[in-house]
Motif scaffolding. Structure first.
Motif, mmCIF file in Angstrom:
data_model
loop_
_atom_site.group_PDB
_atom_site.id
_atom_site.type_symbol
_atom_site.label_atom_id
_atom_site.label_comp_id
_atom_site.label_asym_id
_atom_site.label_seq_id
_atom_site.Cartn_x
_atom_site.Cartn_y
_atom_site.Cartn_z
ATOM 1 N N GLU A 75 0.657 -1.167 0.178
ATOM 2 C CA GLU A 75 -0.055 0.071 0.076
ATOM 3 C C GLU A 75 0.780 1.298 -0.027
ATOM 4 O OE1 GLU A 75 -3.185 0.181 -0.456
ATOM 5 O OE2 GLU A 75 -3.555 -2.022 -0.379
ATOM 6 N N ILE A 76 2.169 1.208 0.718
ATOM 7 C CA ILE A 76 2.844 2.390 0.579
ATOM 8 C C ILE A 76 3.447 2.646 -0.730
ATOM 9 C CG2 ILE A 76 5.188 3.006 1.413
ATOM 10 C CD1 ILE A 76 4.773 1.731 4.017
ATOM 11 N N LEU A 77 3.954 1.484 -1.444
ATOM 12 C CA LEU A 77 4.162 1.708 -2.797
ATOM 13 C C LEU A 77 3.108 2.084 -3.664
ATOM 14 C CD1 LEU A 77 6.545 -1.471 -3.375
ATOM 15 C CD2 LEU A 77 7.212 0.877 -3.142
ATOM 16 N N ALA A 78 1.911 1.755 -3.347
ATOM 17 C CA ALA A 78 0.557 2.125 -4.180
ATOM 18 C C ALA A 78 0.515 3.758 -4.239
ATOM 19 C CB ALA A 78 -0.660 1.494 -3.985
ATOM 20 N N LEU A 79 0.887 4.250 -3.054
ATOM 21 C CA LEU A 79 0.682 5.620 -2.757
ATOM 22 C C LEU A 79 1.524 6.654 -3.839
ATOM 23 C CD1 LEU A 79 1.025 5.945 1.067
ATOM 24 C CD2 LEU A 79 -0.986 6.367 -0.292
ATOM 25 N N ASP A 80 2.491 5.754 -4.291
ATOM 26 C CA ASP A 80 3.246 6.271 -5.498
ATOM 27 C C ASP A 80 3.973 7.622 -5.517
ATOM 28 O OD1 ASP A 80 4.439 5.523 -8.050
ATOM 29 O OD2 ASP A 80 2.733 5.828 -9.365
ATOM 30 N N ASP A 81 3.540 8.563 -6.351
ATOM 31 C CA ASP A 81 4.077 9.914 -6.564
ATOM 32 C C ASP A 81 3.434 10.866 -5.554
ATOM 33 O OD1 ASP A 81 5.528 9.621 -8.632
ATOM 34 O OD2 ASP A 81 4.418 10.632 -10.064
ATOM 35 N N GLU A 82 2.279 10.686 -5.067
ATOM 36 C CA GLU A 82 1.659 11.645 -3.997
ATOM 37 C C GLU A 82 2.552 11.302 -2.878
ATOM 38 O OE1 GLU A 82 -2.452 10.377 -2.548
ATOM 39 O OE2 GLU A 82 -2.623 12.511 -1.914
ATOM 40 N N LEU A 83 3.035 10.125 -2.259
ATOM 41 C CA LEU A 83 4.010 10.062 -1.427
ATOM 42 C C LEU A 83 5.257 10.651 -1.559
ATOM 43 C CD1 LEU A 83 4.207 8.835 1.566
ATOM 44 C CD2 LEU A 83 5.077 6.906 0.554
ATOM 45 N N ILE A 84 5.704 10.563 -2.563
ATOM 46 C CA ILE A 84 7.118 10.994 -3.042
ATOM 47 C C ILE A 84 7.155 12.641 -2.948
ATOM 48 C CG2 ILE A 84 9.056 11.135 -4.725
ATOM 49 C CD1 ILE A 84 8.638 8.442 -2.866
ATOM 50 N N GLN A 85 6.069 13.055 -3.534
ATOM 51 C CA GLN A 85 5.906 14.513 -3.719
ATOM 52 C C GLN A 85 5.547 15.310 -2.187
ATOM 53 O OE1 GLN A 85 3.096 15.312 -6.811
ATOM 54 N NE2 GLN A 85 4.239 14.321 -8.038
ATOM 55 N N THR A 86 4.832 14.651 -1.696
ATOM 56 C CA THR A 86 4.472 15.010 -0.143
ATOM 57 C C THR A 86 5.785 14.882 0.681
ATOM 58 O OG1 THR A 86 2.198 14.240 -0.464
ATOM 59 C CG2 THR A 86 2.767 14.737 1.732
ATOM 60 N N ALA A 196 -0.061 6.320 7.259
ATOM 61 C CA ALA A 196 -0.997 5.720 8.045
ATOM 62 C C ALA A 196 -2.302 4.927 7.180
ATOM 63 C CB ALA A 196 -1.368 6.796 8.976
ATOM 64 N N SER A 197 -2.535 5.861 6.114
ATOM 65 C CA SER A 197 -3.779 5.390 5.532
ATOM 66 C C SER A 197 -3.457 4.134 4.714
ATOM 67 C CB SER A 197 -4.289 6.436 4.226
ATOM 68 O OG SER A 197 -3.252 6.193 3.248
ATOM 69 N N ALA A 198 -1.919 3.919 4.555
ATOM 70 C CA ALA A 198 -1.765 2.604 3.838
ATOM 71 C C ALA A 198 -1.902 1.502 4.801
ATOM 72 C CB ALA A 198 -0.215 2.911 3.310
ATOM 73 N N ILE A 199 -1.281 2.011 6.055
ATOM 74 C CA ILE A 199 -1.524 0.624 6.998
ATOM 75 C C ILE A 199 -2.998 0.460 7.440
ATOM 76 C CG2 ILE A 199 -0.920 0.348 9.655
ATOM 77 C CD1 ILE A 199 1.405 2.432 9.349
ATOM 78 N N ILE A 200 -3.831 1.613 7.689
ATOM 79 C CA ILE A 200 -5.175 1.026 7.785
ATOM 80 C C ILE A 200 -5.649 0.103 6.594
ATOM 81 C CG2 ILE A 200 -7.415 2.160 8.040
ATOM 82 C CD1 ILE A 200 -5.642 2.491 10.510
ATOM 83 N N LYS A 201 -5.480 0.680 5.310
ATOM 84 C CA LYS A 201 -5.775 -0.236 4.468
ATOM 85 C C LYS A 201 -5.448 -1.516 4.566
ATOM 86 C CE LYS A 201 -6.523 2.894 0.225
ATOM 87 N NZ LYS A 201 -5.945 3.369 -0.674
ATOM 88 N N ALA A 202 -4.104 -1.783 4.645
ATOM 89 C CA ALA A 202 -3.577 -3.053 4.878
ATOM 90 C C ALA A 202 -4.106 -4.100 6.077
ATOM 91 C CB ALA A 202 -2.027 -2.882 5.165
ATOM 92 N N ALA A 203 -4.426 -3.228 7.080
ATOM 93 C CA ALA A 203 -5.123 -3.970 8.153
ATOM 94 C C ALA A 203 -6.371 -4.289 7.973
ATOM 95 C CB ALA A 203 -4.944 -3.038 9.408
ATOM 96 N N GLU A 204 -7.105 -3.693 7.184
ATOM 97 C CA GLU A 204 -8.415 -3.879 6.775
ATOM 98 C C GLU A 204 -8.471 -4.914 5.591
ATOM 99 O OE1 GLU A 204 -10.103 -0.121 5.635
ATOM 100 O OE2 GLU A 204 -10.983 -0.014 7.784
#
Lengths: 528, 528
Positions: A75-86, A196-204
């Motif tokens: 899920e962290i990798l799926a955040l892709d560009d948005e994560l890198i830019q942020t 955090a959103s990635a962790i929550i998605k993964a947990a679900e």
């Protein structure tokens, strides 16, 4: 997408009225999104959910925990560009660093996934009964490592990914079976929220209990203080300043029930350069160290802030070369106006110390929030007399201590505070051999010792120790990096004469998980 | 022969003016020898010697340390009758116990000797270099466990041999490579001095550095306080009361450089008796538990001070039987007038608590210092409302909590403070299976859980955990018993790109000690 709210378990929540924004140091302006600090009620709810989640999470199988950890990485990798830019927008760090740190974060998560999937990390140990032993029968005893309970992790300013929301502390705690509440670092709250959103998605997706993770926004000390004092919190992980780490350690020690705090804090990472090495390759060393001192704008905990050598012409030449080389490097951006403010202030204080000589101090105009590197020198006896000179200046700053002789060098090392690393630069093993007392003194003050290299760069592998005597860390018996960092969050537990079918899988006679166990003093994967 | 002096390293010393005697509780009179308390100067000298000794002792080979540990065991056995008589004279405990405890002490020393002689305990780990790795080469990293430094060990009142001068803490510290300074327990200063003389002899015979051991007499808190605050002391081991252990923990946490304190402290060791077990074998259980509660005059840290069950006719019968059985047992001697004084006082305070019913309280005249055992009962809700009832009464005292139902039982368990042990008495595994939530709640509060047995009796083996959540111990991540207790006194240390011939034996390519190592994630005894 970021919305500035806390995650209280899987629920986004922003009941508070205290807000703050992150800052883009490259553009020298605030970022847009408004983050809402967690309220006392939200903190209590996060801790309650974590305690409830612990009841089931602590019994979740290694295989399931591995799915969870790998899903976080995905899920962290799926955040892709948005994560890198942020990340870049909140840290001023370049994209390459962002991607490298993301890679490391994902690698850490997958390493812990592999560890718990394989399962032998619980150090299962079985001593079978001897009912006929005289004078007393010997009972059957079986031991394994179990999780401590909910853990609070403090995000680190200088590693928005690898030592923050889903960084090493969190990955190790999940692997251990501990729910995690992250006190998000205010400088990169957006990066934190995305992860955090990635962790929550993964947990679900992997069916983990709600409350296994929460992410709390915070711009001051109140949220962290309340978390560390909360009776249901059972351990704390922190990476940051000595002042911050010690404050948390003190809070935890003063609780009715004290809890372990693993804080990885300050270090000046002494580098000892022996005479022959200095003579034979001083110029090359100067170039290498100019690079190491300024790497990441000097914002690594393993930054070489202290170079120690015995006075000689070669040392004088080295100092000149180092001054030249470091002046050639382009100044770069620090993480935040507060960080550059502290750097400028600490550098000035240090330069005002009596007996310090400034040999390189870039004066040219630079962009806002860009740090100007500096090199200073001091005599050995001056360094010994003034412990202010031992303090860390967090940033691209280093001090060369010119020792009278080997005895003074050894004495200085023995007087240093605890450190994460020490480095020995020697003309191969022959010269090192002649300085065994220096090596011995160094070993006594640090967690890791490097031969003919630089301290920057912390390899993530089982043989890495990232920690060290206080104040490098609050407990030198643990490491913050590598799979053994899981030991911070677990305790041994033993079953006596327990019925086989009620034992956890790891301890059953038939060894259904096929893990390596110590059975009557022999390591084996066999059944009993 | 005892002379009442301190051992400052291998020198007998008595420079102080503060004196005290030990006490024979069976004869109710002081023993003859006058012990001289260590002065601040003597303490400083002992610490100085320990720091100096550490410089060489930390590099002593496992084989040499094994010779030292075995020599201590031999010298203790050579003390023969003098030791046994002194032990009995200073503790009021019978000769059989003295010999049993000596056997255990010798066994512990020899177990650590075996451990360090074999050598794999250092958890050697090697990750070899990958010079061609992209984007960055991987360095060679090698890790092992190394000793923390000089350790202070506090002798325990209730185990003059096995948890005192050459007890588990000391044996583990020596095995780790840490010099030890013992703060002798004033109740058995003579036993301590004799054992200290055995350690000194063993150190001399096996060529250990002077200062590897010192034994300091002390009747108050000053000696211990000064030791724990001393900057050159790096860890503390303690077995005793919550008040004493917490005071040392606080002192250590408030140091400029905080140090680890492993204190094993109070525990009431809850025993849960499930309904069918109570119905089918209540009478037998009553007899067994009357024995366990009074074993060693109730002076074991694993004494069952709290029995928990659901109300029923069977429980009422069990309480009556327990009262009968315990009344049949002859009162026995406690360790010291102070111990019996505290017992009588705590028992009275407990019996004065509202809602407590006394079902057995031996009233008959007994010898001075003999403890009269007692059994009390209380309703579940009363126990929940009054936390005074959760406190330990050190001695032959136990409380039966009569719970309304399984939910109340579970709630009570979840509210208990941390414990060394819990015991589950069930009608075989079928009944235990029905109470999985109770078992789960118990596990969360303790370090060891026992099935259909008694908590008294701590087997010394690798799978034993003697420790538990606070206040059973100050750090549940460690055990005080078994070879893994060595982990309290060591820290991981890592070498990066270090020349093979300068590495310690444990990490050299050729594996000269033939120990088990983790090499690139594989356990092996092979060379690199």
């Amino acid at each position: 997408m970021m919305i500035g709210k806390n995650y209280i378990g899987n629920k986004q929540s922003a009941q508070g009225s205290k807000n703050y924004k992150t800052f883009n140091p490259q553009l020298n302006r605030e970022n847009e999104i408004l983050f809402t600090e967690a309220t006392p009620q939200e903190i209590d709810e996060a801790v309650y959910l974590a305690s409830e989640a612990f009841k089931t999470f602590r019994t979740v199988s290694g295989e399931q925990k591995a799915l969870f950890l790998n899903a976080i990485a995905d899920e962290i990798l799926a955040l892709d560009d948005e994560l890198i830019q942020t990340y870049c927008m909140e840290s001023g760090l370049p994209e390459g660093r962002a991607k490298g740190e993301r890679g490391r974060t994902v690698f850490q998560l997958r390493s812990f996934a592999d560890l718990v999937k394989e399962g032998s990390w619980v150090e299962a140990s079985i001593d079978t009964a001897q009912p006929d032993r005289e004078p007393l029968p010997k009972p059957d005893l079986r031991k394994l490592l179990i999780p401590l309970g909910p853990v609070v992790v403090f995000g680190a300013s200088n590693f928005p990914l690898a030592y923050s929301t889903a960084g090493g502390d969190t990955a190790a705690a999940f692997a251990a079976g501990c729910p995690v509440i992250v006190k998000s670092h205010p400088m990169h709250a957006g990066t934190g929220e995305l992860v955090a959103s990635a962790i929550i998605k993964a947990a679900e997706k992997t069916g983990m209990p709600n409350g296994v993770f929460s992410n709390l926004n915070s711009s001051g000390i109140e949220v962290g203080t309340k978390l560390v004092k909360h009776p249901q919190i059972k351990a704390v992980g922190f990476t940051g300043s000595i002042r911050g780490g010690r404050a948390l350690y003190d809070l935890a020690a003063q609780r009715e029930e004290p809890i372990p705090v693993f804080a990885e804090m300050g270090s000046v990472n002494p580098v000892v350069i022996l005479p022959n090495a200095l003579k034979n390759r001083g110029a090359a060393l100067a170039k290498t160290y100019a690079g190491s001192i300024t790497l990441g704008t000097g914002q690594f905990c393993t930054n070489p802030g202290l170079l120690l050598a015995i006075k000689s012409e070669a040392l004088s030449n080295f100092v000149s070369e180092l001054a030249n080389e470091i002046a050639k490097i382009e100044p770069s951006c620090m993480l935040h106006p507060n960080i550059i403010g502290a750097y400028e202030s600490n550098k000035s204080k240090m330069m005002a110390q009596k007996g310090l000589t400034v040999v390189s101090d870039v004066k040219k105009e630079v962009n806002a929030n860009y740090a100007r590197q500096a090199i200073t020198t001091v005599e050995g006896h001056t360094f010994l007399e003034n412990t202010n000179l031992h303090q860390e200046v967090f940033g691209p700053f280093s001090m060369v201590v010119q020792c009278k002789d080997a005895n003074q060098l050894e004495l200085i090392i023995s007087k240093l505070e605890g450190q994460l690393t020490a480095t020995l630069i020697a003309e191969e093993k022959e010269e090192a051999h002649d300085y065994s007392r220096i090596i011995s003194a160094l070993q006594n003050r640090v967690g890791r010792i490097i031969f003919n290299g630089v301290p920057t760069g912390v390899e993530v592998c089982p043989s890495m120790v990232h920690g060290g005597p206080y104040p490098a860390s609050t407990d030198s018996r643990f490491t913050a990096v590598g799979i053994n960092s899981i030991k911070r969050w677990v305790r041994p537990f033993s079953y006596q004469d327990w019925p086989n079918e009620l034992l956890p899988q790891e301890l059953k006679d038939e060894n259904p998980l096929r893990i390596l166990r110590q059975v009557n003093n022999m390591l084996t994967k066999d059944k009993i």
